[in-house]
Scaffold this motif. Structure first.
Motif, PDB file in Angstrom:
ATOM      1  N   PHE A 223      42.039  40.980  25.800  1.00 31.78           N
ATOM      2  CA  PHE A 223      42.244  39.563  26.108  1.00 31.78           C
ATOM      3  C   PHE A 223      41.578  39.199  27.435  1.00 31.78           C
ATOM      4  O   PHE A 223      41.752  38.111  27.954  1.00 31.78           O
ATOM      5  CB  PHE A 223      43.739  39.200  26.129  1.00 31.78           C
ATOM      6  CG  PHE A 223      44.606  40.054  27.017  1.00 31.78           C
ATOM      7  CD1 PHE A 223      44.608  39.884  28.385  1.00 31.78           C
ATOM      8  CD2 PHE A 223      45.437  41.017  26.466  1.00 31.78           C
ATOM      9  CE1 PHE A 223      45.400  40.662  29.210  1.00 31.78           C
ATOM     10  CE2 PHE A 223      46.244  41.804  27.275  1.00 31.78           C
ATOM     11  CZ  PHE A 223      46.230  41.622  28.660  1.00 31.78           C
ATOM     12  N   HIS A 224      40.821  40.114  28.017  1.00 35.45           N
ATOM     13  CA  HIS A 224      40.102  39.827  29.259  1.00 35.45           C
ATOM     14  C   HIS A 224      38.596  39.871  28.958  1.00 35.45           C
ATOM     15  O   HIS A 224      37.989  40.935  28.952  1.00 35.45           O
ATOM     16  CB  HIS A 224      40.493  40.860  30.318  1.00 35.45           C
ATOM     17  CG  HIS A 224      39.904  40.563  31.667  1.00 35.45           C
ATOM     18  ND1 HIS A 224      40.019  41.404  32.727  1.00 35.45           N
ATOM     19  CD2 HIS A 224      39.217  39.513  32.116  1.00 35.45           C
ATOM     20  CE1 HIS A 224      39.407  40.890  33.773  1.00 35.45           C
ATOM     21  NE2 HIS A 224      38.912  39.738  33.429  1.00 35.45           N
ATOM     22  N   ALA A 225      38.026  38.687  28.678  1.00 37.38           N
ATOM     23  CA  ALA A 225      36.605  38.587  28.339  1.00 37.38           C
ATOM     24  C   ALA A 225      36.215  39.636  27.298  1.00 37.38           C
ATOM     25  O   ALA A 225      35.247  40.385  27.456  1.00 37.38           O
ATOM     26  CB  ALA A 225      35.730  38.699  29.591  1.00 37.38           C
TER      27      ALA A 225
ATOM     28  N   ARG B  58      30.173  53.232  38.160  1.00 32.32           N
ATOM     29  CA  ARG B  58      29.297  52.070  38.017  1.00 32.32           C
ATOM     30  C   ARG B  58      30.082  50.807  38.343  1.00 32.32           C
ATOM     31  O   ARG B  58      31.004  50.445  37.632  1.00 32.32           O
ATOM     32  CB  ARG B  58      28.707  52.002  36.610  1.00 32.32           C
ATOM     33  CG  ARG B  58      27.784  53.166  36.363  1.00 32.32           C
ATOM     34  CD  ARG B  58      26.847  52.901  35.228  1.00 32.32           C
ATOM     35  NE  ARG B  58      25.893  53.994  35.114  1.00 32.32           N
ATOM     36  CZ  ARG B  58      24.999  54.096  34.165  1.00 32.32           C
ATOM     37  NH1 ARG B  58      24.932  53.175  33.220  1.00 32.32           N
ATOM     38  NH2 ARG B  58      24.165  55.116  34.135  1.00 32.32           N
ATOM     39  N   HIS B  59      29.670  50.192  39.417  1.00 36.28           N
ATOM     40  CA  HIS B  59      30.337  48.970  39.880  1.00 36.28           C
ATOM     41  C   HIS B  59      29.683  47.778  39.174  1.00 36.28           C
ATOM     42  O   HIS B  59      28.477  47.614  39.235  1.00 36.28           O
ATOM     43  CB  HIS B  59      30.167  48.914  41.412  1.00 36.28           C
ATOM     44  CG  HIS B  59      30.689  47.656  42.030  1.00 36.28           C
ATOM     45  ND1 HIS B  59      30.456  47.325  43.334  1.00 36.28           N
ATOM     46  CD2 HIS B  59      31.438  46.657  41.527  1.00 36.28           C
ATOM     47  CE1 HIS B  59      31.037  46.168  43.600  1.00 36.28           C
ATOM     48  NE2 HIS B  59      31.635  45.741  42.516  1.00 36.28           N
ATOM     49  N   ALA B  60      30.503  46.980  38.500  1.00 35.53           N
ATOM     50  CA  ALA B  60      29.961  45.869  37.716  1.00 35.53           C
ATOM     51  C   ALA B  60      30.531  44.535  38.184  1.00 35.53           C
ATOM     52  O   ALA B  60      31.637  44.469  38.715  1.00 35.53           O
ATOM     53  CB  ALA B  60      30.289  46.060  36.245  1.00 35.53           C
TER      54      ALA B  60
ATOM     55  N   GLN C 232      24.907  41.397  46.314  1.00 35.12           N
ATOM     56  CA  GLN C 232      26.154  41.749  47.005  1.00 35.12           C
ATOM     57  C   GLN C 232      26.985  40.482  47.121  1.00 35.12           C
ATOM     58  O   GLN C 232      26.580  39.496  47.747  1.00 35.12           O
ATOM     59  CB  GLN C 232      25.879  42.310  48.397  1.00 35.12           C
ATOM     60  CG  GLN C 232      27.190  42.605  49.147  1.00 35.12           C
ATOM     61  CD  GLN C 232      27.237  43.989  49.758  1.00 35.12           C
ATOM     62  OE1 GLN C 232      26.237  44.461  50.296  1.00 35.12           O
ATOM     63  NE2 GLN C 232      28.393  44.639  49.682  1.00 35.12           N
ATOM     64  N   ILE C 233      28.159  40.511  46.476  1.00 31.47           N
ATOM     65  CA  ILE C 233      29.038  39.342  46.535  1.00 31.47           C
ATOM     66  C   ILE C 233      29.748  39.369  47.882  1.00 31.47           C
ATOM     67  O   ILE C 233      30.400  40.354  48.233  1.00 31.47           O
ATOM     68  CB  ILE C 233      30.108  39.370  45.412  1.00 31.47           C
ATOM     69  CG1 ILE C 233      29.462  39.538  44.029  1.00 31.47           C
ATOM     70  CG2 ILE C 233      31.017  38.143  45.482  1.00 31.47           C
ATOM     71  CD1 ILE C 233      28.848  38.333  43.434  1.00 31.47           C
ATOM     72  N   THR C 234      29.615  38.266  48.605  1.00 28.16           N
ATOM     73  CA  THR C 234      30.283  38.158  49.899  1.00 28.16           C
ATOM     74  C   THR C 234      31.713  37.683  49.674  1.00 28.16           C
ATOM     75  O   THR C 234      32.632  38.126  50.341  1.00 28.16           O
ATOM     76  CB  THR C 234      29.542  37.125  50.779  1.00 28.16           C
ATOM     77  OG1 THR C 234      28.148  37.354  50.623  1.00 28.16           O
ATOM     78  CG2 THR C 234      29.917  37.237  52.220  1.00 28.16           C
TER      79      THR C 234
ATOM     80  N   ALA D  68      46.595  37.447  36.365  1.00 27.78           N
ATOM     81  CA  ALA D  68      46.678  37.957  34.998  1.00 27.78           C
ATOM     82  C   ALA D  68      45.509  38.862  34.622  1.00 27.78           C
ATOM     83  O   ALA D  68      45.575  39.585  33.644  1.00 27.78           O
ATOM     84  CB  ALA D  68      46.749  36.779  34.037  1.00 27.78           C
ATOM     85  N   THR D  69      44.430  38.834  35.404  1.00 28.65           N
ATOM     86  CA  THR D  69      43.294  39.685  35.052  1.00 28.65           C
ATOM     87  C   THR D  69      42.998  40.709  36.141  1.00 28.65           C
ATOM     88  O   THR D  69      41.859  41.136  36.317  1.00 28.65           O
ATOM     89  CB  THR D  69      42.033  38.848  34.762  1.00 28.65           C
ATOM     90  OG1 THR D  69      41.792  38.003  35.893  1.00 28.65           O
ATOM     91  CG2 THR D  69      42.190  37.998  33.526  1.00 28.65           C
ATOM     92  N   GLY D  70      44.037  41.090  36.889  1.00 23.58           N
ATOM     93  CA  GLY D  70      43.879  42.195  37.822  1.00 23.58           C
ATOM     94  C   GLY D  70      43.249  41.833  39.160  1.00 23.58           C
ATOM     95  O   GLY D  70      42.745  42.699  39.859  1.00 23.58           O
TER      96      GLY D  70
END
Ligand code: ADP
Length: 536
Positions: A230-232, A323-325, A428-430, A520-522
């Protein structure tokens, strides 16, 4: 001039047909909601998905109708994915961790005609039954023997529901642009919004994530999607595994570290995927018990920024490729994966794990750019940061039931994330735009500070929020959870942070709590933290 190639639409039904034909004996194993382990094959799954599809058609379900699921990761949920989308229905996965009022809103907004519900969630549906008048049938994902007493007048067990279905049912020929699945985003502000995937986008995403530098799925993989269906759509793994012929292991309702770890060992799982907050206790469990499953050699972790310490431990101590996604529901969801190059692997874990905090590179199929406040593209130099925008065949162009496009005038989807992109296209997400902290005119990345704090041996989780400050505009506040049996002080945490962060980036205060509020999605619910501590 047009090429002389066949018109062969990309359909979700073609994925299960492929798996059933080409990998008929490859296994699908489930820890069931009822308890025992269930084991069958892709060929069996196809036969039962066909039975479901034929029954739905016989019951008057038509192309485009939405059918909801409130269910764990199980083989029956997999059959619903394929049975519903296969006949042109829209498989609408509902997140049972949402508040009931949000669920009611979403079920009504989607106009779900049928709900497929695990035993666990029957009481949830009973409680809101009167508020969801469109739901004609509730199919409880069990057999008649385990059917509970229920106040629902329209409930039937799944096994009874499909009993007369046709295992030789022919999937209809659909337009590949026909909708296949629907996922609502968590909606931290305003009402949740639906991302409506098509058959085409789902199949292309499945191709994309199978690629070696992405999820590297193959027939030799035994994959355990910890990320919920239920998560994407469990990040597309139920589709990609059919394309690649992988064995799947479904954890059912058991998400505790010992249950997950045992299942991995019993089924020789090579590979699993999930959010950081499930891997943190798992790694702790392996450290305490020495029971890391031998077969497990790769994990994909995303949905929120994983702490560097987690990557270093997985790689250095347990020999698991990390693996970081990054992605989002609006992107089916995969946007990028950090797969290390040989040059990185030549370094020590300590060195390359810093690089692994980057969210990685987009696979073929996703294009990326960053823009400034005026929408002007910024250089990919790894330094300038701006809003990350994306485009590609598995990115939405607008939300379900919304007339207007969600895209910029030149056709890009604004993600709401702020990022840098380096010359090799590593993102890189800031921060989320709304989570960035502006202190004295300088931006502070909450992710950066959190990540650093989680390297402290006594900190298991940390969240940083901006607090209004008269002099500086905003100042960071840290809310942290200590590891069991430790009692770190604010001073020790600040001292640790000051080894790598500038003075102005240090939080003004560190508050210790027993646990952080999780969405709900961690993801940590920063909205809740701001409500609680925002006025400080
Ligand atoms: P859900 O909560 O359903 O996953 P969203 O689509 O709302 O879905 O979440 C997407 C957001 O999660 C991204 O825009 C980003 O802010 C965050 N996110 C996802 N993966 C990562 C990651 N690896 N690092 C940092 N943030 C991430």
């Amino acid at each position: 001039m047009r090429g002389r190639m066949m018109e062969a639409p990309l359909l979700v039904s073609s994925l299960i047909e492929h798996a059933g034909n080409v990998y008929p004996d490859q296994e699908i194993v489930t820890r069931t909601v009822e308890g025992p382990i269930h084991r069958y094959t892709w060929s069996d799954a196809r036969a039962r998905a066909k039975r479901l599809g034929s029954v739905l058609v016989a019951q008057g379900i038509r192309e485009g109708d939405r059918l909801g699921t409130l269910a764990w990761n199980t083989h029956r949920h997999l059959e619903v994915y394929y049975g519903v989308s296969g006949i042109g229905g829209v498989c609408h996965t509902l997140n049972p961790r949402l508040h009931p009022t949000q669920l009611v809103y979403i079920i009504n907004h989607a106009e779900d005609r049928v709900l497929f519900v695990d035993l666990t969630f029957v009481p949830l549906v009973e409680a809101v039954a009167e508020q969801i008048p469109n739901v004609e049938t509730v199919v409880v994902l069990t057999d008649s023997e385990h059917m509970p007493e229920t106040s629902l007048g329209n409930a039937v067990s799944y096994e009874d529901f499909i009993i007369d279905g046709d295992i030789d049912f022919d999937w209809p020929h659909l337009d590949e642009q026909a909708a296949a699945a629907l996922c609502y985003t968590s909606g931290t502000t305003g009402n949740p919004k639906g991302a409506l995937y098509s058959n085409r986008s789902t199949v292309l995403h499945a191709f994309g994530i199978c690629m070696p530098d992405v999820f590297d799925l193959k027939a030799a993989s035994t994959v355990l999607p910890i990320v919920p269906m239920f998560h994407a759509c469990a990040w597309g793994i139920p589709y990609a595994a059919a394309a690649a012929g992988s064995k799947i292991v479904f954890p059912g309702p058991r998400y505790d570290a010992d249950a997950l770890s045992d299942l991995m060992s019993q089924e020789d799982v090579t590979y699993c995927a999930g959010v950081p907050s499930v891997f943190i206790p798992l790694v702790q469990y392996w450290k305490n018990t020495g029971s890391k499953p031998e077969s497990l050699n790769m994990v994909v972790v995303g949905g929120a920024a994983p702490p560097r310490a987690l990557m270093a431990t997985m790689e250095g101590e347990f020999g698991i490729e990390f693996r970081h996604a990054w992605g989002m529901t609006e992107m089916s969801p995969l946007g990028s994966v950090n797969t290390l190059l040989p040059t990185h692997r030549a370094q020590s874990v300590e060195e390359y794990s810093h690089f692994q905090t980057k969210q990685g590179r987009p696979p073929f199929g996703v294009q990326i750019r960053i823009v400034d406040d005026d929408g002007k593209p910024l250089p990919h130099d790894g330094i300038m940061f701006g809003e990350l925008q994306v485009r590609g065949p598995w990115v939405i162009d607008g939300y379900f039931k919304e007339e207007e496009s969600s895209l910029t005038p030149d056709g890009w989807f604004p993600t709401g994330d702020v990022a840098t992109i380096d010359s090799q296209s590593y993102i890189q997400i800031t921060d989320r735009t709304k989570d960035l902290i502006k202190s004295g005119g300088e931006w502070i990345s909450s992710i950066d500070v959190e990540n650093t704090a989680m390297g402290h041996p006594d900190i298991v989780m940390a969240a940083v929020i901006g607090i209004p400050n008269e002099k500086w505009g905003e100042r960071p506040l840290m809310i942290a959870v200590a590891t069991p049996d430790s009692s770190p002080t604010k001073e020790s945490v600040l001292k640790y942070l000051s080894e790598t962060l500038a003075k102005w980036q240090l939080p003004d205060d560190v508050i210790f709590v027993d646990e952080l509020p999780m969405g709900a999605t961690g993801k940590v619910r920063k909205v809740t933290l701001r409500e609680e501590y925002g006025g400080e």
